[in-house]
Scaffold this active site. Structure first.
Site, PDB file in Angstrom:
ATOM      1  CG  ASN A   1      12.507 -28.764  44.958  1.00 37.91           C
ATOM      2  OD1 ASN A   1      13.108 -29.786  45.301  1.00 37.91           O
ATOM      3  ND2 ASN A   1      11.224 -28.578  45.211  1.00 37.91           N
TER       4      ASN A   1
ATOM      5  NE  ARG B   1      11.177 -28.851  49.435  1.00 43.22           N
ATOM      6  CZ  ARG B   1       9.895 -28.926  49.174  1.00 43.22           C
ATOM      7  NH1 ARG B   1       9.433 -28.531  48.021  1.00 43.22           N
ATOM      8  NH2 ARG B   1       9.056 -29.372  50.079  1.00 43.22           N
TER       9      ARG B   1
ATOM     10  CG  HIS C   1       4.882 -30.362  53.689  1.00 38.10           C
ATOM     11  ND1 HIS C   1       3.792 -31.181  53.836  1.00 38.10           N
ATOM     12  CD2 HIS C   1       5.244 -30.428  52.382  1.00 38.10           C
ATOM     13  CE1 HIS C   1       3.498 -31.735  52.663  1.00 38.10           C
ATOM     14  NE2 HIS C   1       4.367 -31.305  51.772  1.00 38.10           N
TER      15      HIS C   1
ATOM     16  NE  ARG D   1       4.170 -38.699  49.348  1.00 42.82           N
ATOM     17  CZ  ARG D   1       4.547 -37.455  49.600  1.00 42.82           C
ATOM     18  NH1 ARG D   1       4.488 -36.967  50.822  1.00 42.82           N
ATOM     19  NH2 ARG D   1       4.987 -36.690  48.639  1.00 42.82           N
TER      20      ARG D   1
ATOM     21  CD  GLU E   1       6.809 -25.886  50.378  1.00 42.82           C
ATOM     22  OE1 GLU E   1       6.030 -25.982  49.416  1.00 42.82           O
ATOM     23  OE2 GLU E   1       7.214 -26.856  51.019  1.00 42.82           O
TER      24      GLU E   1
END
Ligand code: AMP
Length: 399
Positions: A7, A93, A182, A243, A385
């Site tokens: 990742n 990813r 996601h 965020r 993940e």
């Protein structure tokens, strides 16, 4: 098969080595390379069953970072494989697959060109992801590379849910629309929950809540994502650590003009200065925020209330979109670990026929936390993940 999962961020690389075999997988090692390009970087290496180590040294670029990872994995004393030839495939990813990818793919020249095209849609992430792929191709020629996209699961969202109310030429020319992120997590926890319940996912209406530092909610109808709270970027939706989540664009224009922000400053503001951190003026970390709220800090209490409220609003709207809900799944660092969060977001959903089981809700394991007579079920499911990336990579590499 040994699968290296990567990742790649702009200045970091998270990695795992997993041994995948029929029906089981073993995590052999994991870690992170940080501060790539800064005067001093570091690599943290955690081999399973052995002592963790950290080495500090300048890491000028991603090639140097990957090189350190590979050397750590084959180190004669602390390594977990004896040679690089034991790595069978590498899974990456990738943040954005645009409208090109609705599933994971084996990387070839065409795939790389499309990921490159999508850099315009995810300028912070896709260049680093692509760099990771190109670097691994150089360091391990001939080893299959697989791209797993955060966006691909959401490619089934219908046009009325992905179209923004802006002039259509921006969709035609610039592909501006809701994409959602996601995706690997939402798909994984929904499928895992259905397996646990013995349900056929293609007959169920599910709302998945991924609540971590980044957070998103997805409506999954009959196995397909039909709406999701993140959009063109991961900034929209519920309130997050730093965020904004959903906000009137006019309010942002006001702030940008007042502060005289340029593009970079504006982007930093919406991504790094808002959310729980912005409201509380203290922290983006949920545990610290909950501690501050417990000590009576008013803004921290307000931040929590806003967080819960925005999640409930999405649950209600997705139940409306799907005309009902059979199952709510809660996951992510906040969702998996925090009974009070689940109580706050699912405790008063009687209009959906949901009753929480207070005792079961205290769990930190995959478990049903609604009462047996609850019309719709609520489950906690730990997301993974990296496992999805490793599984997809093993499957595609075997082909
Ligand atoms: P993630 O982005 O999924 O890694 O989640 C990170 C968030 O989960 C942070 O806000 C953490 O404070 C929160 N978190 C992690 N562990 C716990 C825990 N045991 N209890 C409450 N919150 C937690």
């Amino acid at each position: 098969m040994n699968i290296l999962v990567l990742n790649c961020g702009s200045s970091s690389i998270k990695y795992q080595l997993r041994e995948m075999s029929e029906g089981s997988n073993v995590l052999k090692a994991k870690g992170i390379v940080e501060k790539i390009g800064l005067p001093m970087g570091d690599i943290i290496y955690r081999p399973t069953g052995k002592e963790q180590s950290m080495i500090e040294q300048p890491i000028p670029d991603h090639t140097a970072g990957m090189d350190l990872i590979l050397k750590a994995l084959v180190n004669p004393e602390t390594g977990v494989i004896s040679s690089l030839s034991e790595i069978d495939a590498c899974g990456h990813r990738v943040a954005h697959g645009g409208e090109y990818f609705s599933e994971s793919v084996l990387v070839d020249e065409d795939v790389k060109a499309k990921i490159q095209e999508c850099c315009a849609l995810a300028p912070l992430h896709n260049p680093a992801n692509l760099n990771g792929i190109v670097t691994m191709e150089k360091l391990m020629p001939g080893v299959p590379q697989v791209a797993v996209f955060d966006t691909s699961f959401h490619q089934t969202i219908p046009e009325e849910a992905y179209t923004y109310s802006i002039p259509s030429k921006y969709y035609r020319e610039d592909k501006i629309r809701r994409y959602g992120f996601h995706g690997t997590s939402h798909k994984y926890v929904a499928e895992k929950a259905c397996k646990y319940l013995g349900w056929d996912i293609t007959t169920k209406k599910i709302i998945t809540c991924h609540l971590g530092n980044g957070a998103s909610i997805t409506a999954i109808k009959y196995g397909k994502s039909v709406d999701t709270s993140m959009g063109f970027t991961p900034v929209s939706g519920v309130t997050m650590g730093t965020r904004t989540g959903d906000i009137d664009a006019g309010a942002l224009l006001y702030i940008f003009e007042k502060e005289g922000y340029n593009y970079k400053e504006a982007n930093d503001f919406i991504n790094k200065k808002c959310g729980l951190l912005g409201i509380s003026e203290k922290t983006s970390d949920f545990r610290d925020l909950a501690d501050a709220a417990n000590r009576g800090d008013k803004l921290s209490k307000l931040a929590l209330k806003v967080f819960y409220y925005t999640i409930k609003r999405y649950i209600g709207s997705y139940a409306a979109v799907m005309d009902g809900v059979d199952l709510i799944v809660v996951t992510g660092g906040i969702g998996e670990n925090n009974p009070s969060v689940r109580e706050e977001i699912c405790g008063k959903l009687s209009y959906l026929g949901i009753t929480l089981d207070g005792k079961a809700n205290l769990t930190r394991e995959d478990r049903i936390i609604s009462t047996p007579d609850s019309k719709a079920k609520v489950m906690v499911v730990a997301t993974d993940e990296e496992l999805v990336i490793a599984t997809d990579t093993a499957r595609l590499a075997q082909k």
